[in-house]
Motif scaffolding. Structure first.
Motif, PDB file in Angstrom:
ATOM      1  N   TYR A 121      18.032  30.643  75.539  1.00 26.54           N
ATOM      2  CA  TYR A 121      18.892  31.769  75.181  1.00 26.54           C
ATOM      3  C   TYR A 121      19.924  31.914  76.282  1.00 26.54           C
ATOM      4  CZ  TYR A 121      14.709  32.641  72.438  1.00 26.54           C
ATOM      5  OH  TYR A 121      13.632  32.494  71.603  1.00 26.54           O
ATOM      6  N   LEU A 122      21.192  31.715  75.943  1.00 26.03           N
ATOM      7  CA  LEU A 122      22.273  31.835  76.913  1.00 26.03           C
ATOM      8  C   LEU A 122      22.959  33.177  76.689  1.00 26.03           C
ATOM      9  CD1 LEU A 122      23.828  28.250  76.634  1.00 26.03           C
ATOM     10  CD2 LEU A 122      21.891  29.021  78.025  1.00 26.03           C
ATOM     11  N   TYR A 123      22.662  34.146  77.548  1.00 24.07           N
ATOM     12  CA  TYR A 123      23.224  35.494  77.419  1.00 24.07           C
ATOM     13  C   TYR A 123      24.609  35.529  78.052  1.00 24.07           C
ATOM     14  CZ  TYR A 123      18.647  37.240  76.037  1.00 24.07           C
ATOM     15  OH  TYR A 123      17.477  37.468  75.373  1.00 24.07           O
ATOM     16  N   PHE A 124      25.613  35.814  77.217  1.00 32.03           N
ATOM     17  CA  PHE A 124      26.973  35.935  77.732  1.00 32.03           C
ATOM     18  C   PHE A 124      27.409  37.389  77.803  1.00 32.03           C
ATOM     19  CE2 PHE A 124      27.099  34.919  73.239  1.00 32.03           C
ATOM     20  CZ  PHE A 124      27.973  35.845  72.703  1.00 32.03           C
ATOM     21  N   GLU A 125      26.636  38.280  77.256  1.00 27.03           N
ATOM     22  CA  GLU A 125      26.765  39.720  77.437  1.00 27.03           C
ATOM     23  C   GLU A 125      25.345  40.247  77.542  1.00 27.03           C
ATOM     24  OE1 GLU A 125      29.104  41.585  74.406  1.00 27.03           O
ATOM     25  OE2 GLU A 125      30.869  40.394  74.853  1.00 27.03           O
ATOM     26  N   ASP A 126      25.201  41.507  77.911  1.00 26.52           N
ATOM     27  CA  ASP A 126      23.859  42.044  78.138  1.00 26.52           C
ATOM     28  C   ASP A 126      22.966  41.884  76.915  1.00 26.52           C
ATOM     29  OD1 ASP A 126      21.910  43.316  79.759  1.00 26.52           O
ATOM     30  OD2 ASP A 126      22.246  45.182  78.655  1.00 26.52           O
ATOM     31  N   ASN A 127      23.522  42.032  75.725  1.00 23.13           N
ATOM     32  CA  ASN A 127      22.692  41.980  74.520  1.00 23.13           C
ATOM     33  C   ASN A 127      23.162  40.915  73.528  1.00 23.13           C
ATOM     34  OD1 ASN A 127      20.413  42.910  73.253  1.00 23.13           O
ATOM     35  ND2 ASN A 127      21.435  44.590  72.211  1.00 23.13           N
ATOM     36  N   ASP A 128      23.984  39.989  73.950  1.00 21.07           N
ATOM     37  CA  ASP A 128      24.459  38.903  73.087  1.00 21.07           C
ATOM     38  C   ASP A 128      24.118  37.562  73.713  1.00 21.07           C
ATOM     39  OD1 ASP A 128      25.556  40.007  70.809  1.00 21.07           O
ATOM     40  OD2 ASP A 128      27.517  40.334  71.728  1.00 21.07           O
ATOM     41  N   ALA A 129      23.610  36.671  72.875  1.00 21.27           N
ATOM     42  CA  ALA A 129      23.212  35.360  73.385  1.00 21.27           C
ATOM     43  C   ALA A 129      23.411  34.286  72.328  1.00 21.27           C
ATOM     44  CB  ALA A 129      21.749  35.391  73.821  1.00 21.27           C
ATOM     45  N   VAL A 130      23.490  33.075  72.801  1.00 23.78           N
ATOM     46  CA  VAL A 130      23.505  31.908  71.931  1.00 23.78           C
ATOM     47  C   VAL A 130      22.123  31.279  72.008  1.00 23.78           C
ATOM     48  CG1 VAL A 130      24.448  29.591  71.616  1.00 23.78           C
ATOM     49  CG2 VAL A 130      25.947  31.470  72.246  1.00 23.78           C
ATOM     50  N   VAL A 131      21.570  30.976  70.849  1.00 26.36           N
ATOM     51  CA  VAL A 131      20.252  30.354  70.774  1.00 26.36           C
ATOM     52  C   VAL A 131      20.451  28.846  70.687  1.00 26.36           C
ATOM     53  CG1 VAL A 131      18.128  30.162  69.430  1.00 26.36           C
ATOM     54  CG2 VAL A 131      19.320  32.354  69.571  1.00 26.36           C
TER      55      VAL A 131
END
Length: 190
Positions: free
Chosen positions: A152-162
């Motif tokens: 999980y790459l979190y680019f914002e506190d609650n947004d991520a790319v799986v």
């Protein structure tokens, strides 16, 4: 490196579980949940203790009566605390599932193509003939989460790319290359 896969509802739920464990918002909310639940449990235990104790004890020794009631509340909280602590994640997942239950079959799976290069992670998605594309610079990635099946790459506190570890990456060599690429660009976050 290019990765093709279908993002499933299970992947999305796994992301929610990971976010619940790692995101500041949920850590704060978990503490609030724990406090409220312990107060409720303690209050119920104190109520039942006060109802079950005889009224003659109250008239003979009000201090002893009140002490027994408070001790019953505190002991019940201490006994149930390990169980109460484990309730937050299942409750949040249940709440999320109930909110997203409608139309899940229409939204999933999502066809994904991730391109990992020197600029960052280029995300291309397609669902129901709607296409989307965006680029996440490596510097924009704040945190990396991981479970046994996904990154999980979190680019914002609650947004991520799986990024699935095995789906979309056909063999062990590609899995190792994915791991090396992520470690190369996100070394300090791993």
């Amino acid at each position: 490196m290019i990765i093709h896969f279908q993002l499933t509802y299970e992947d999305h739920l796994a992301l929610q579980r990971n976010a619940i464990k790692n995101v500041k918002y949920h850590r704060k909310r978990e503490k609030q949940f724990l406090l409220i639940l312990t107060v409720i449990v303690g209050s119920i235990a104190m109520y039942f203790a006060s109802v079950t104790l005889t009224t003659s004890l109250y008239y003979e020794s009000p201090a002893l009566y009140n002490s027994v009631v408070v001790i019953a509340g505190v002991l019940s909280v201490l006994i149930l605390l390990p169980i109460i602590k484990k309730l937050y994640i299942p409750m949040m997942i249940w709440q999320y599932k109930s909110m997203t239950k409608r139309n899940t079959e229409k939204k999933w799976p999502i066809n994904m193509m991730l391109t990992l290069n020197e600029k960052g992670v280029e995300v291309n998605s397609e669902r129901n003939q709607v296409k989307g594309s965006f680029l996440i610079d490596w510097e924009a990635i704040q945190k990396v989460g991981e479970d046994e099946n996904r990154f999980y790459l979190y680019f914002e506190d609650n947004d991520a790319v799986v990024i699935p570890k095995k789906r979309g990456v056909s063999n062990q060599e590609d899995q190792d290359a994915l791991q090396k690429t992520l470690k190369y660009y996100l070394n300090e976050l791993f």
